[in-house]
Each structure stands twice: as C-alpha cells, then as structure tokens.
Design an enzyme around this catalytic site. Structure first.
Site, PDB file in Angstrom:
ATOM      1  N   TYR A  36       0.825  -1.211   0.000  1.00 25.34           N
ATOM      2  CA  TYR A  36       0.000   0.000   0.000  1.00 25.34           C
ATOM      3  C   TYR A  36       0.861   1.264   0.000  1.00 25.34           C
ATOM      4  O   TYR A  36       0.378   2.335  -0.360  1.00 25.34           O
ATOM      5  CB  TYR A  36      -0.921   0.053   1.218  1.00 25.34           C
ATOM      6  CG  TYR A  36      -1.901  -1.073   1.358  1.00 25.34           C
ATOM      7  CD1 TYR A  36      -2.125  -2.004   0.334  1.00 25.34           C
ATOM      8  CD2 TYR A  36      -2.620  -1.235   2.535  1.00 25.34           C
ATOM      9  CE1 TYR A  36      -3.028  -3.046   0.491  1.00 25.34           C
ATOM     10  CE2 TYR A  36      -3.525  -2.266   2.700  1.00 25.34           C
ATOM     11  CZ  TYR A  36      -3.721  -3.168   1.680  1.00 25.34           C
ATOM     12  OH  TYR A  36      -4.606  -4.201   1.848  1.00 25.34           O
ATOM     13  N   HIS A  94       0.988 -11.735   2.423  1.00 31.66           N
ATOM     14  CA  HIS A  94      -0.047 -11.046   1.654  1.00 31.66           C
ATOM     15  C   HIS A  94      -0.665 -11.952   0.589  1.00 31.66           C
ATOM     16  O   HIS A  94      -1.881 -11.999   0.425  1.00 31.66           O
ATOM     17  CB  HIS A  94       0.533  -9.792   0.991  1.00 31.66           C
ATOM     18  CG  HIS A  94      -0.497  -8.779   0.637  1.00 31.66           C
ATOM     19  ND1 HIS A  94      -0.257  -7.426   0.666  1.00 31.66           N
ATOM     20  CD2 HIS A  94      -1.775  -8.895   0.239  1.00 31.66           C
ATOM     21  CE1 HIS A  94      -1.349  -6.774   0.310  1.00 31.66           C
ATOM     22  NE2 HIS A  94      -2.283  -7.642   0.039  1.00 31.66           N
TER      23      HIS A  94
END
Length: 254
Positions: A36, A94
């Site tokens: 992000y 992730h």
C-alpha cells in the site's frame, strides 16, 4: 486472534489525520500492507492519537518479494520502523506466491513471534490446500485469514475452513469497491432499516460466523457510519437474500 468486528482498511489512505480520526472515533483494528505504501502514514496517525498503543491491533502484510526466508526478518523490521512500533499484532503473508515457500517462509515468521516482534501470523488470499499446509508447518496457530468477502464474492470453502479451525476471516472490500451503494437488494434492505446500503453490506458480512471486516473510509462521517453498522441486525431472511444475489464480482483476482 480476537479481532474487533469492524476495523479500518487503509489501502489508498495517504493522510495520517484519517487514521487519527478513525482511532479517536473508536476503531481499534488498523490494517495496512507494504504494497500500500502507507505504513508511515498509518504509524503517524497512531502516534498522533491519544489512544494507548496496547489498545490497538495493528496489522501489516509482507509483499510477495519479501517472503524469502532470508528476507522475512529485515522486511518485517522495515515495516515496524515505518509504523513506528516495536511490534505488530498481526503480520500477514499477503499472497502465497513470489518468494513464498511454506517450508522456509513460515518458520521465519515463527521466529518473529518467538522474538516478540509479531504477536500473530496471518495469511491472506490462500486456498484451502495452502491453509492446510501452513497449519502443518507453523508452530504458531493461524491468527487470521484475510480474503475478499462481500455480497458479490465470497469463498464459502475458506469461510468453512476458518469456522472449523477456529480463526477469524478478515473480510476486505466489504463495500464491493463502492458498488454496494447502487445494488438494488442492498438498497431495498437499507430503506427498510433506515440506513445505508454500505451499512447493510457490513452487517451482512458480520452475520456470518467467524467474520470480521475492514471497510475503508476517509471522512469522519463515513468512519462513524461504518463503525455503527456493528449494531445493525439483519433477519435470517435478509441475510439469505443477500447470499443469493446472482452475481460474482471478484475485485482483486490472483
């Protein structure tokens, strides 16, 4: 891991003030990720709030290029530095691809737990067979599994695995990337409850056993509304009607 029903998904948030406001409004679960690019933003928002660090569940995720056994520790340490914390409550893989190798990656994560840098190991976007292998390799129990889960997409096999093995599903994108606001079924149910379609989508997710969710919001008004959706109770018939929406819309396919 015992997680609050509604947390804050921070993908796309670039203002520490948004995170500070969320914490001040009562959010206690903050979710970010290396990919992000905003771990520093989240950390600055946490630091600006008067809420004690120990009251917060802070989660981040190792990206696929940081999952080699020799990369896990330095990459995690860099995330802690950007977040401005000594440890994170939840560190996810992730996605199980790139440098991911369960026999090498997961023991490296166990070492972070043993050393007090991580409280719980999370997995994200895994398939049932990958979850099974992770359980076999990890010393630490799976703390959470984060997956895309909303009225247009939800893998019931993954939900069943979480319920069977006693860990929470963390549902991301519960508002379907904004499409919840225009869905006729969600809108009709929202009108019946004098609330918003977004609140209905969040309440629908929470109506499923073992599910918590992390909607993103930026304004104080939307932050409060998403948090308030915790108290919205849908009838079994309403949940079933949303379950039966005939559409499959995966926002983040592999």
């Amino acid at each position: 891991m015992d997680l609050p029903p509604v947390g804050l998904g921070t993908m796309g948030i670039d203002d520490p003030g948004t995170v500070e406001t969320a914490v001040d409004e009562g959010y206690r679960h903050l979710d970010t990720a290396q990919i992000y690019g905003n771990e520093t933003v989240v950390g600055d928002g946490i630091a600006a709030s008067d809420t004690p660090r120990e009251d917060l569940t802070v989660a981040t995720k190792l990206w696929v290029d940081s999952l080699g056994a020799e990369d896990v520790r330095p990459s995690a340490a860099a995330s802690l530095d950007r977040l401005g914390v000594d440890a994170v409550d939840l560190l996810y893989v992730h996605r199980p691809r790139g440098d991911y190798d369960p026999e090498r990656t997961l023991p490296a994560l166990d070492e972070l737990v043993d050393d007090g840098l991580v409280e719980g190991v999370g997995l994200s976007n895994f398939e049932p067979d990958q979850l099974q292998r992770a359980r076999e390799v990890l010393d630490a129990p799976v703390a959470a599994h984060q997956i895309e889960f909303h009225p247009y997409f939800g893998n019931r096999d993954l939900l069943a695995d979480a319920q069977e093995h006693g860990y929470p599903v963390v549902a991301y994108s519960p508002l379907i990337g904004g499409e919840a606001f225009d869905d006729p079924v969600l809108t009709e149910i929202a009108e019946r409850h004098d609330t918003s379609p977004a609140a209905v989508a969040i309440a629908w997710a929470l109506a499923h056993e073992s599910v918590v969710t992390i909607p993103k919001a930026s304004s104080a008004e939307h932050l409060r509304a998403n948090l308030a959706a915790r108290s919205l109770e849908l009838s079994p018939a309403e949940v079933e009607r949303i379950d039966d929406i005939d559409r499959e819309r995966e926002l983040y396919p592999e």
